[in-house]
Motif scaffolding. Sequence first.
Motif, PDB file in Angstrom:
ATOM      1  N   ALA A 168       0.839  -1.204   0.000  1.00  0.00           N
ATOM      2  CA  ALA A 168       0.000   0.000   0.000  1.00  0.00           C
ATOM      3  C   ALA A 168       0.865   1.241   0.000  1.00  0.00           C
ATOM      4  CB  ALA A 168      -0.883   0.007   1.248  1.00  0.00           C
ATOM      5  N   VAL A 169       0.310   2.294  -0.559  1.00  0.00           N
ATOM      6  CA  VAL A 169       0.916   3.617  -0.371  1.00  0.00           C
ATOM      7  C   VAL A 169      -0.160   4.550   0.142  1.00  0.00           C
ATOM      8  CG1 VAL A 169       2.785   3.440  -2.060  1.00  0.00           C
ATOM      9  CG2 VAL A 169       0.537   4.219  -2.802  1.00  0.00           C
ATOM     10  N   ASP A 170       0.282   5.591   0.827  1.00  0.00           N
ATOM     11  CA  ASP A 170      -0.632   6.583   1.379  1.00  0.00           C
ATOM     12  C   ASP A 170      -0.671   7.735   0.371  1.00  0.00           C
ATOM     13  OD1 ASP A 170      -2.269   7.936   3.087  1.00  0.00           O
ATOM     14  OD2 ASP A 170      -0.734   8.332   4.608  1.00  0.00           O
ATOM     15  N   VAL A 171      -1.844   8.018  -0.191  1.00  0.00           N
ATOM     16  CA  VAL A 171      -1.949   9.066  -1.228  1.00  0.00           C
ATOM     17  C   VAL A 171      -2.862  10.193  -0.732  1.00  0.00           C
ATOM     18  CG1 VAL A 171      -1.592   7.413  -3.128  1.00  0.00           C
ATOM     19  CG2 VAL A 171      -3.938   7.979  -2.414  1.00  0.00           C
ATOM     20  N   PRO A 172      -2.785  11.367  -1.366  1.00  0.00           N
ATOM     21  CA  PRO A 172      -3.743  12.424  -1.024  1.00  0.00           C
ATOM     22  C   PRO A 172      -5.169  11.939  -1.286  1.00  0.00           C
ATOM     23  CG  PRO A 172      -2.000  13.278  -2.443  1.00  0.00           C
ATOM     24  CD  PRO A 172      -1.823  11.789  -2.404  1.00  0.00           C
ATOM     25  N   ARG A 173      -6.107  12.339  -0.418  1.00  0.00           N
ATOM     26  CA  ARG A 173      -7.482  11.825  -0.524  1.00  0.00           C
ATOM     27  C   ARG A 173      -8.091  12.049  -1.915  1.00  0.00           C
ATOM     28  NH1 ARG A 173     -11.730   9.665   2.451  1.00  0.00           N
ATOM     29  NH2 ARG A 173     -10.373   9.321   4.221  1.00  0.00           N
ATOM     30  N   GLU A 174      -7.761  13.173  -2.540  1.00  0.00           N
ATOM     31  CA  GLU A 174      -8.380  13.458  -3.850  1.00  0.00           C
ATOM     32  C   GLU A 174      -7.942  12.459  -4.936  1.00  0.00           C
ATOM     33  OE1 GLU A 174      -6.484  15.639  -2.150  1.00  0.00           O
ATOM     34  OE2 GLU A 174      -5.104  16.736  -3.457  1.00  0.00           O
ATOM     35  N   ASP A 175      -6.883  11.673  -4.661  1.00  0.00           N
ATOM     36  CA  ASP A 175      -6.394  10.719  -5.674  1.00  0.00           C
ATOM     37  C   ASP A 175      -6.941   9.302  -5.511  1.00  0.00           C
ATOM     38  OD1 ASP A 175      -4.905  12.762  -6.674  1.00  0.00           O
ATOM     39  OD2 ASP A 175      -3.014  12.119  -5.766  1.00  0.00           O
ATOM     40  N   VAL A 176      -7.676   9.038  -4.437  1.00  0.00           N
ATOM     41  CA  VAL A 176      -8.030   7.640  -4.142  1.00  0.00           C
ATOM     42  C   VAL A 176      -8.934   6.995  -5.198  1.00  0.00           C
ATOM     43  CG1 VAL A 176      -7.764   7.780  -1.627  1.00  0.00           C
ATOM     44  CG2 VAL A 176      -9.986   8.274  -2.674  1.00  0.00           C
ATOM     45  N   PHE A 177      -9.637   7.827  -5.977  1.00  0.00           N
ATOM     46  CA  PHE A 177     -10.584   7.269  -6.951  1.00  0.00           C
ATOM     47  C   PHE A 177      -9.892   6.485  -8.071  1.00  0.00           C
ATOM     48  CE2 PHE A 177      -9.273  11.218  -8.811  1.00  0.00           C
ATOM     49  CZ  PHE A 177      -9.242  10.963 -10.169  1.00  0.00           C
ATOM     50  N   GLU A 211     -14.885  11.030  -0.961  1.00  0.00           N
ATOM     51  CA  GLU A 211     -15.640  11.212   0.289  1.00  0.00           C
ATOM     52  C   GLU A 211     -16.105   9.877   0.869  1.00  0.00           C
ATOM     53  OE1 GLU A 211     -16.261  12.534  -2.634  1.00  0.00           O
ATOM     54  OE2 GLU A 211     -18.370  12.404  -3.216  1.00  0.00           O
ATOM     55  N   ASP A 212     -16.148   8.818   0.054  1.00  0.00           N
ATOM     56  CA  ASP A 212     -16.594   7.507   0.552  1.00  0.00           C
ATOM     57  C   ASP A 212     -15.433   6.578   0.927  1.00  0.00           C
ATOM     58  OD1 ASP A 212     -19.152   8.319  -0.060  1.00  0.00           O
ATOM     59  OD2 ASP A 212     -19.082   7.459  -2.078  1.00  0.00           O
ATOM     60  N   ALA A 213     -14.193   7.006   0.630  1.00  0.00           N
ATOM     61  CA  ALA A 213     -13.050   6.096   0.809  1.00  0.00           C
ATOM     62  C   ALA A 213     -12.803   5.810   2.294  1.00  0.00           C
ATOM     63  CB  ALA A 213     -11.799   6.713   0.191  1.00  0.00           C
ATOM     64  N   PRO A 214     -12.580   4.546   2.641  1.00  0.00           N
ATOM     65  CA  PRO A 214     -12.371   4.192   4.051  1.00  0.00           C
ATOM     66  C   PRO A 214     -11.022   4.656   4.597  1.00  0.00           C
ATOM     67  CG  PRO A 214     -12.168   2.259   2.633  1.00  0.00           C
ATOM     68  CD  PRO A 214     -12.630   3.367   1.754  1.00  0.00           C
ATOM     69  N   SER A 215     -10.061   4.963   3.728  1.00  0.00           N
ATOM     70  CA  SER A 215      -8.752   5.485   4.170  1.00  0.00           C
ATOM     71  C   SER A 215      -8.071   6.091   2.947  1.00  0.00           C
ATOM     72  CB  SER A 215      -7.867   4.358   4.738  1.00  0.00           C
ATOM     73  OG  SER A 215      -7.279   3.603   3.681  1.00  0.00           O
ATOM     74  N   THR A 216      -6.832   6.505   3.138  1.00  0.00           N
ATOM     75  CA  THR A 216      -6.063   7.002   1.990  1.00  0.00           C
ATOM     76  C   THR A 216      -4.929   6.025   1.658  1.00  0.00           C
ATOM     77  OG1 THR A 216      -4.793   8.364   3.530  1.00  0.00           O
ATOM     78  CG2 THR A 216      -6.614   9.436   2.344  1.00  0.00           C
ATOM     79  N   PHE A 217      -5.010   4.815   2.208  1.00  0.00           N
ATOM     80  CA  PHE A 217      -4.033   3.757   1.872  1.00  0.00           C
ATOM     81  C   PHE A 217      -4.564   2.957   0.685  1.00  0.00           C
ATOM     82  CE2 PHE A 217      -2.966   4.844   6.195  1.00  0.00           C
ATOM     83  CZ  PHE A 217      -1.575   4.842   6.171  1.00  0.00           C
ATOM     84  N   VAL A 218      -3.776   2.921  -0.392  1.00  0.00           N
ATOM     85  CA  VAL A 218      -4.275   2.317  -1.641  1.00  0.00           C
ATOM     86  C   VAL A 218      -3.333   1.218  -2.133  1.00  0.00           C
ATOM     87  CG1 VAL A 218      -5.363   4.510  -2.277  1.00  0.00           C
ATOM     88  CG2 VAL A 218      -3.093   3.962  -3.197  1.00  0.00           C
ATOM     89  N   ALA A 219      -3.916   0.303  -2.910  1.00  0.00           N
ATOM     90  CA  ALA A 219      -3.132  -0.814  -3.457  1.00  0.00           C
ATOM     91  C   ALA A 219      -2.232  -0.299  -4.575  1.00  0.00           C
ATOM     92  CB  ALA A 219      -4.074  -1.881  -4.001  1.00  0.00           C
ATOM     93  N   THR A 220      -0.991  -0.781  -4.558  1.00  0.00           N
ATOM     94  CA  THR A 220      -0.078  -0.305  -5.582  1.00  0.00           C
ATOM     95  C   THR A 220       0.698  -1.405  -6.312  1.00  0.00           C
ATOM     96  OG1 THR A 220       1.672   1.284  -6.086  1.00  0.00           O
ATOM     97  CG2 THR A 220       1.778   0.234  -3.932  1.00  0.00           C
ATOM     98  N   GLY A 221      -0.012  -2.346  -6.851  1.00  0.00           N
ATOM     99  CA  GLY A 221       0.591  -3.218  -7.853  1.00  0.00           C
ATOM    100  C   GLY A 221       1.459  -4.359  -7.378  1.00  0.00           C
ATOM    101  N   ARG A 222       1.464  -4.661  -6.077  1.00  0.00           N
ATOM    102  CA  ARG A 222       2.210  -5.825  -5.570  1.00  0.00           C
ATOM    103  C   ARG A 222       1.290  -6.560  -4.603  1.00  0.00           C
ATOM    104  NH1 ARG A 222       4.556  -3.994  -9.104  1.00  0.00           N
ATOM    105  NH2 ARG A 222       6.732  -3.424  -9.343  1.00  0.00           N
ATOM    106  N   TYR A 223       1.030  -7.841  -4.898  1.00  0.00           N
ATOM    107  CA  TYR A 223       0.112  -8.631  -4.081  1.00  0.00           C
ATOM    108  C   TYR A 223       0.736  -9.993  -3.820  1.00  0.00           C
ATOM    109  CZ  TYR A 223      -3.319  -5.492  -6.474  1.00  0.00           C
ATOM    110  OH  TYR A 223      -3.993  -4.411  -7.010  1.00  0.00           O
ATOM    111  N   LEU A 224       0.645 -10.462  -2.575  1.00  0.00           N
ATOM    112  CA  LEU A 224       0.972 -11.864  -2.261  1.00  0.00           C
ATOM    113  C   LEU A 224      -0.332 -12.486  -1.820  1.00  0.00           C
ATOM    114  CD1 LEU A 224       4.228 -12.054  -0.096  1.00  0.00           C
ATOM    115  CD2 LEU A 224       3.913 -12.722  -2.488  1.00  0.00           C
ATOM    116  N   LEU A 225      -0.874 -13.367  -2.657  1.00  0.00           N
ATOM    117  CA  LEU A 225      -2.243 -13.824  -2.428  1.00  0.00           C
ATOM    118  C   LEU A 225      -2.294 -15.319  -2.157  1.00  0.00           C
ATOM    119  CD1 LEU A 225      -3.895 -11.806  -5.340  1.00  0.00           C
ATOM    120  CD2 LEU A 225      -4.036 -11.299  -2.884  1.00  0.00           C
ATOM    121  N   ASP A 226      -3.076 -15.653  -1.172  1.00  0.00           N
ATOM    122  CA  ASP A 226      -3.356 -17.049  -0.879  1.00  0.00           C
ATOM    123  C   ASP A 226      -4.061 -17.670  -2.090  1.00  0.00           C
ATOM    124  OD1 ASP A 226      -3.664 -18.841   1.765  1.00  0.00           O
ATOM    125  OD2 ASP A 226      -5.334 -19.203   0.373  1.00  0.00           O
ATOM    126  N   ARG A 227      -3.832 -18.936  -2.305  1.00  0.00           N
ATOM    127  CA  ARG A 227      -4.420 -19.591  -3.472  1.00  0.00           C
ATOM    128  C   ARG A 227      -5.952 -19.510  -3.494  1.00  0.00           C
ATOM    129  NH1 ARG A 227      -1.919 -24.365  -6.617  1.00  0.00           N
ATOM    130  NH2 ARG A 227      -3.549 -24.811  -8.118  1.00  0.00           N
TER     131      ARG A 227
END
Length: 316
Positions: A168-177, A211-227
């Motif tokens: 995750a990265v922390d972005v300005p709220r106006e960018d979360v969309f 205005e609806d975003a639960p935080s300003t932490f957003v996914a940024t292209g790296r995921y380790l996912l359970d099968r």
Amino acid sequence: MSLSPSAHPHGVKTVIVPAAGLGTRFLPATKTVPKELLPVVDTPGIELIAEEANALGASRLALIVAPNKQEVLRHFEHFPDLVETLSERGKTDQVEKVQRAGKLMTPVAVEQEKPLGLGHAVGLAESVLDDDEDVVAVMLPDDLVLPMGVLEKMAAVRAQLGGSVLCAVDVPREDVFNYGVFDIKDIPADCGLDSEDVKRVVGMVEKPDPEDAPSTFVATGRYLLDRGIFDALRRTQPGKGGEIQLTDAIETMIQEGHKVHIVVHRGKRHDLGNPVGYIPACVDFGLSHPQYGPALRRAITEILAEHEAAETSAGE
Ligand code: G1P
């Protein structure tokens, strides 16, 4: 073929790389050249991804490509004629450059017939996994996360806490969309991990209004996912933009009790997916390049001075 765990120190054998997009923001170049082959200085973005995947200890790149768009795979071939010609001329550095990608990773093509979304693309890669793979990495090739190494940090968190771990990265709220946004909670203070940089995810939503975003932490292209992600993806209906979203499948897993954490990346990031991110990435890598850096610095300084002078005289 099943490889021993020691061959994959973090337990990740396959890295899924969705690369089936049309690259519309790079037309006309992308009429014939896939976006993932555009060079950052001299190295295609896909080779930077392969380097990062190799550093994680993975061995297979599952490249999701559009039909008849397998040029990205060719980058990992051996080019014996070129190697021979360069060797005859004593150009050992160039030989190394030609051979590097093929030594980093073994690519496997997975065709996505129609662009039905990131979740759909990732879901297709299940077909190339071995039975013993209980975790996969997903790397979005538009995102360069620097310095490299965030996947190793994510793997360490998975080793300690289990479940899936995302960057995750922390972005300005106006960018979360533009992003998948995390609903987060602090981790217990006594779990031995840095609670500033590791958070528990209790929900995830794709591209919400600010205005609806639960935080300003957003996914940024790296995921380790359970099968289990593949099962969740099979049950995921089209969401934002009418596409099957990876975010929605992760949200399903969370609501079904699967543990998800984020590692907050506080370093640099480049978005290779559009010219306004791609060009700074080239400048950044170029300035750090031992051979081209000094001359590039002079050239850029000159160009900036020219533009500033032109702007000043236009304003007078
Ligand atoms: C995708 C994901 C989004 C994520 C983003 C990171 O969006 O759907 O959740 O935050 O990548 O770059 P895209 O950029 O493909 O629209």
